[in-house]
Design an enzyme around this catalytic site. Sequence first.
Site, short mmCIF file in Angstrom:
data_model
loop_
_atom_site.label_atom_id
_atom_site.label_comp_id
_atom_site.label_asym_id
_atom_site.label_seq_id
_atom_site.Cartn_x
_atom_site.Cartn_y
_atom_site.Cartn_z
N GLY A 465 0.83 -1.21 0.00
CA GLY A 465 0.00 0.00 0.00
C GLY A 465 0.85 1.25 0.00
N GLY A 506 12.36 -0.99 4.48
CA GLY A 506 13.55 -1.40 3.76
C GLY A 506 13.39 -1.76 2.30
N GLY A 706 8.72 4.62 5.47
CA GLY A 706 7.47 4.21 6.13
C GLY A 706 7.33 4.52 7.60
CD GLU A 707 8.93 0.41 10.02
OE1 GLU A 707 9.90 0.23 9.26
OE2 GLU A 707 8.58 -0.41 10.85
MO1 MOS Z 1 7.18 -2.77 9.87
S1 MOS Z 1 6.48 -2.82 11.77
O1 MOS Z 1 8.74 -3.38 10.01
O2 MOS Z 1 6.11 -3.77 9.02
#
Ligand code: MOS
Length: 742
Positions: A465, A506, A706-707
Amino acid sequence: MATQELSTPSIIGAVVPRVDGRLKTSGSAMYSSDYHFPGMVYLVPVCSAIARGKITKLDASQAEKMPGVLRVMYHGNVPQMYRPIPHDQDAVVDESRPPFEDEVIYYSGQYVAAVVAETMEQAKAAADAVHVEYAVETPNVGLDLGDGWKHLKMENHRGDAEKAFASAPVQIDETYVTPTETHNPIELHASVAVWDGKKFTLYETTQSLINHQAVMAQFLGVPNENVQIVMKFLGSGFGGKLWPWTHAPLAAAAARELNRPVKAVVSRRMMFTNVGHRPRTQQRVRLGATPDGRLLSLHHDYVNHTSMISDYGEGCGEATPYLYSCANLLLRGAKVERNVGPPTAMRGPGAVPGLHALESAMDELAIKLKMDPVELRLRNEPEKDESNGKPFSSRHLKECIATGVEKFGWSRRNPAVGSMRQGDLILGWGMACASWGAFRMPCEVTVALNDDGTVRVSCATQDIGTGTYTIFAQIVSDKSGIPVDRIQVVLGDSALPAGPLSGGSGVTSSVVPAIASAVYAAIRSMTMIATSTPSSPLLNKKSEEIAFTAGRVHVKGESPEQGIAFEEILKRANIRSARGEGKSVSTDDDSTAKKYSQHSYGAQFVEVTWDPGIARLRVSRVVSVIDVGRIINLKAARNQVEGSIVMGVGMGLFEETHYDQLSGGPINNNFADYVVSTCADAPEIDVTFLNYPDLTLNEYGARGVGEIGLAGIAPAITAAVYHATGIRVRELPVKVETLLSA
Ligand code: MOS
């Protein structure tokens, strides 16, 4: 929402709409539970009503007689499933206990039986009719994790943190708590299992096709090549779909036994017990500092809960060893067992709750020092990674902070508590820093230049996504000069060349080198065809004389228009496609990358409004400045950070899974009672990327996005809440009751 434009000479860094956007908005994108096959039947699990004890009696006789029921499975009456074990860091699974292995209940909601029936409704009705009796024991879902303090294990240290703390002129010693949080992707976990007599084709909700294949092969006791995992679209995962959960082997084992396709969809209620959660943490941070705000000692101890049948560590000290300069540091962690389902990674695992504690303590230290929290961070900026002596590959935290100060208007902040007003509202302004790791995983990619002028790029990674389909198309386009609309990206099938899991932010960093080398290899193969095909205008030229520009093959130094389109040569040669394969290794196996400390950074600035008249707290404004290397797709990247910020509002103000202390079950296991941020809770958001390439990681210098956007949001919120109200909330989420009662 504020927008940023990057000055970009190419498609890399541009705002590129999702190449799969049309499929998604038209409803034709196939999610795992959308797959339907002739003769398909439905599996519905029966969940334990207790959290600890033993099954004393299980009577399925009534359920077995109900209409449409084909099979009821339970302990002692179940197709063989084996216990998967990790090998070579593959085959990771949080719950390795095969379903119904014993009659012991380890957590509320644990599957105790499963019904397979012709329709979903029949399976559900029969599941409700399975009669289970238990010997109930008192569950331990205790909230105080202090029993872990005596089991702390050293994870990182330098100098003598205890001694330096004892003699430090200024000290902070506080304990912070982050609650259990449940992943709530819109898409439920699901498995559709098809068995053809020899091979399984499994349509799964997974963030890792390749790992899922390895785990399922072990659960089912068959070789890897007899298991194919398909997952074309994921309705988000947030870590909850990284590793397989036990509904998947149940569906596959049932499909093999019944020789029918089987669909199992985990209900929202089961999502709160059977497919992971972010565990509760308790963290004690001791900071020692000089009166002018230089850290002398940093001591971070943490405990997270885990389940009775797994060993998940939350890794709260992820960012602690390298974020600040401090000669004396001690980091210790422990786990304590509770009667809960296995916890798992949730967006920014470890670092996000860890930074909540560390950055909260930094804010408290700044207040004690009567120093601007921004200034405290700047004073403790390290020259190198002091945990290992390595240089930082690309660290621009100070610029993140400076940019945030500017964009947020931080210089207008009056540090006195409750001093800033906007009409009847009290404003609170807080900030915190963010960090997250950067790395590459191994990756293989195949690129084919086709005789119809299209390019096919394929890899067994997945788009969860976040925009991976689009990023593949952009990189192929950049390397080949062929426009995005002629590039077909094929992901989401374990039969493709092995690609990375979608975790740890990643994928983007990992796929860049493999895609680039696959494109180069395809162009080399094209050059060979161009110079050896009799009807090619480039026949008998040397390969080093040939260039490939925007899809045209031509003589170097001449205009591409004088050459020929690649598809024309392929047609003349009667060759369907010129293929190239690319392969790249992980940063662990990369001697250059290993010389550096590779991380992403960010600074989060938050405004809250507190209306004491009606006890309303809102996050009204967030400025987020992010240093994740070079941006590949500005639109997708900004979307990730905006989503993270909205999630951060949930972490700061709403999200907590409450376990009933008597029954051990989650009380708020639904969307009415478990509150996640909605659009109405979203603040005004301003995201800026610094866009400095980190060339130690790949040729674009792209890390992952993402994070990191979630890191630092919750502590910036609690800092802002303190600034508005004078109340320091050390246990998330911030509750209005706490603000009222103080
Ligand atoms: Mo993320 S929590 O490494 O999917």
